[in-house]
Design a protein around this motif. Structure first.
Motif: not given
Length: 162
Positions: A93-109
C-alpha cells in the motif's frame, strides 16, 4: 548518532529537491500540510540507513505486486533491510497515509532497534519503546495519520530534547 539521523530526516522532509537531487520523485509537492505516504517513508528510511547506493540492484525486483514506479526499489530495499514491512504478506500500500506509530517505528529501526528483540507486539511494544526513548508524545494517538509538517515538528522536538 541520533542527531545526525534527525538532521538528515529534516533535510529529506523540508528540502526534498536539495536533499534528494538525484531523485525528484520523493515528495514532489513540498506542501508540509499533505499527508506523508508509505512510499515516501520507505524512501526516507532507505536514505537514512545510507542504502541508496543499492537502489539500482533492487529496480528489477518486485516484492509487492501493488508497488509500481519510482518507489519500487526503495520499498524493496526498505523491506529487505527490515526498515518497513508490508501491510500484508503480498501488499505494501505505497500510497497509504503514514500513521504516527509507523513513522516512529521506521525511525527506531533506522536507529538500530530490532523487531523481536526491542519490541514484539505491534503497535503496543513499539509505541511504549518510542515513549521510553523520548521519541513519542503520549498525548498523540499512535494511529493518527501524519503530515509532512507533523513529521517535521516531531524532528524539531527531538532536536531540542537530545
Amino acid at each position: 548518532m541520533k542527531k545526525v539521523l534527525v538532521f538528515i530526516l529534516i533535510g529529506l522532509i523540508i528540502f526534498p529537491n536539495v536533499s534528494i537531487a538525484a531523485n525528484q520523485h520523493v515528495m514532489e509537492n513540498k506542501d508540509l500540510n499533505e499527508k506523508m505516504t508509505r512510499k515516501e517513508l520507505a524512501t526516507i528510511g532507505v536514505r537514512l540507513k545510507d542504502l541508496e547506493n543499492l537502489v539500482q540492484f533492487y529496480e528489477d525486483k518486485n516484492i509487492f505486486p501493488d508497488v509500481k514506479g519510482w518507489a519500487t526499489p526503495y520499498i524493496n530495499l526498505a523491506y529487505s533491510f527490515d526498515i518497513m514491512k508490508g501491510t500484508t504478506n503480498d501488499k505494501f500500500e505505497p500510497d497509504a497515509n503514514v500513521t504516527y506509530i509507523e513513522f516512529l517505528t521506521v525511525i527506531m529501526r533506522v536507529m538500530g532497534y530490532v523487531d523481536g528483540i526491542d519490541f514484539v507486539k505491534y503497535p503496543e511494544d513499539y509505541y511504549n519503546k518510542a515513549l521510553e526513548l523520548g521519541l513519542a508524545n503520549m498525548y498523540i494517538p499512535y494511529d493518527q495519520t501524519i503530515t509532512r509538517g507533523f513529521a517535521y515538528d516531531i524532528i524539531t522536538e527531538l532536536l531540542t530534547k537530545h
